[in-house]
Write a protein that holds these residues in place. Structure first.
Motif, PDB file in Angstrom:
ATOM      1  N   SER A  24      38.593  27.537  21.263  1.00 19.40           N
ATOM      2  CA  SER A  24      38.771  27.392  19.817  1.00 19.40           C
ATOM      3  C   SER A  24      39.152  28.730  19.218  1.00 19.40           C
TER       4      SER A  24
ATOM      5  N   HIS B  75      33.534  28.501  23.487  1.00 15.08           N
ATOM      6  CA  HIS B  75      34.902  28.139  23.884  1.00 15.08           C
ATOM      7  C   HIS B  75      35.807  29.341  23.708  1.00 15.08           C
TER       8      HIS B  75
ATOM      9  N   CYS C 279      40.064  33.822  19.846  1.00 12.45           N
ATOM     10  CA  CYS C 279      38.924  32.981  20.208  1.00 12.45           C
ATOM     11  C   CYS C 279      37.623  33.597  19.684  1.00 12.45           C
TER      12      CYS C 279
END
Ligand SMILES: [Zn+2]
Length: 329
Positions: A26, A99, A136
């Motif tokens: 993400s 993530h 990220c």
């Protein structure tokens, strides 16, 4: 020629477990530095307690009583764990449970097919003209290409405890700090975390200078504009919220490096006031640090991948009666 023992078969159980790379990464816009924000800015004072011998070495041999040993790092006659090592250890935990991308520094197998995994594609480099690139979770917190990050770890200085020699059993890899993303066929297949266990000395082992169990190191963490969920991820990776015992330094396969981190003191700067005044940032000092943080940010766990975190807790069960492999694994 290898100086490491090897048997005819790789029969000893592996001293580590693996956490799969996340299937998605993400990314969102990075948080600009030095701008008014509702986030947390300040300093967290912490202590590291050694539960098994800890060795964070320079990689250079030192002569002690005519004997070459792997020495600990010292600076200004203090034994230290460099802030960069500490940050690297905490970051790799944070990466594994969020993530985030995996930063592969060695550049090996860059064209391997598994590099099509999203996590193995590095975040884009930010440049001065385009601050709106997305990175990220961990690149945004700890720093990414072209972005400095919003946490800074000081060196951890030994304040209590003994330095001793630990003769490490020898079937271990020569590069204990290597991240170990690959299997024996060189395929990227997850992130390696070494189990806790009982370090056993070997009279024929290689002598390492270590901080003995019960030793204590002090360090601080400076942070800037952290959102609650970012703070939560950092504290979780430090083992501060869930009482996880982490591992740091060398000899991890030999069951060294088990460490608990405690939070001592929290200073928060109040950006709303400090930005409106000429005076130094106004300071709020929290005494009941863990209670305060657990209440304020402890439940903001939206950046944490629960499956990966459960897997980490399983690998890092403590205490553990595991022993180090005696043969190649
Ligand atoms: Zn990244």
């Amino acid at each position: 020629m290898s100086k490491y023992k090897s048997g005819p078969f790789d029969t000893d159980p592996k001293p580590f477990g693996k956490i799969d790379f996340p299937s998605t990464v993400s990314r969102r816009e990075v948080t600009p530095h030095n701008r008014f924000s509702e986030g947390y800015t300040g300093r967290l004072n912490c202590a590291i307690k050694a539960l098994t011998p800890i060795h964070v070495g320079s990689g250079v041999y030192e002569l002690v009583r005519q004997q070459p040993i792997r020495g600990l790092i010292s600076y200004k006659s203090e034994i230290r764990i460099p802030g960069t090592s500490l940050k690297g250890a905490i970051r790799s935990i944070a990466e594994a449970i969020s993530h985030s991308c995996v930063r592969i520094k060695d550049g090996k197998n860059r064209d391997a097919p598994e590099l099509s995994l999203p996590a193995l594609r590095e975040c884009p480099k930010l440049n001065a003209h385009s601050r709106s690139e997305y990175q990220c979770t961990c690149c945004r917190i700890f720093g990414g290409l072209g972005y400095q990050g919003r946490v800074h770890f000081s060196d951890a200085v030994l304040v209590e405890g003994k330095i001793k020699l630990h003769q490490l059993e020898s079937p271990f890899t020569p590069h204990p700090e290597a991240p170990g993303y690959t299997d024996q066929n060189g395929r990227y297949n997850g992130r390696k975390f070494y189990y806790h266990g009982i370090p056993i000395e070997d009279p024929n082992g290689e002598p390492y200078q270590v901080a003995a169990p019960e030793s204590e190191f002090d360090f601080h963490l400076d942070f800037e504009n952290l959102r609650a969920e970012e703070f939560c991820l950092i504290l979780t990776a430090m083992g501060a919220l869930d009482d996880i015992v982490i591992k740091i330094g060398g000899g991890k396969a030999g069951m060294m490096g088990s460490a608990a981190i405690y939070l001592d003191r929290l200073e928060l700067r109040d950006p709303a006031r400090s930005f409106g005044e000429f005076s130094a940032a106004s300071l709020i000092v929290e005494e009941e640090v863990i209670e305060f943080l657990a209440a304020k940010v402890g439940t903001a766990n939206s950046l944490i991948d629960n499956n990966a975190f459960e897997r980490l807790k399983e690998i890092w069960g403590y205490p553990s009666s595991r022993s180090a492999p005696q043969n190649a694994y």
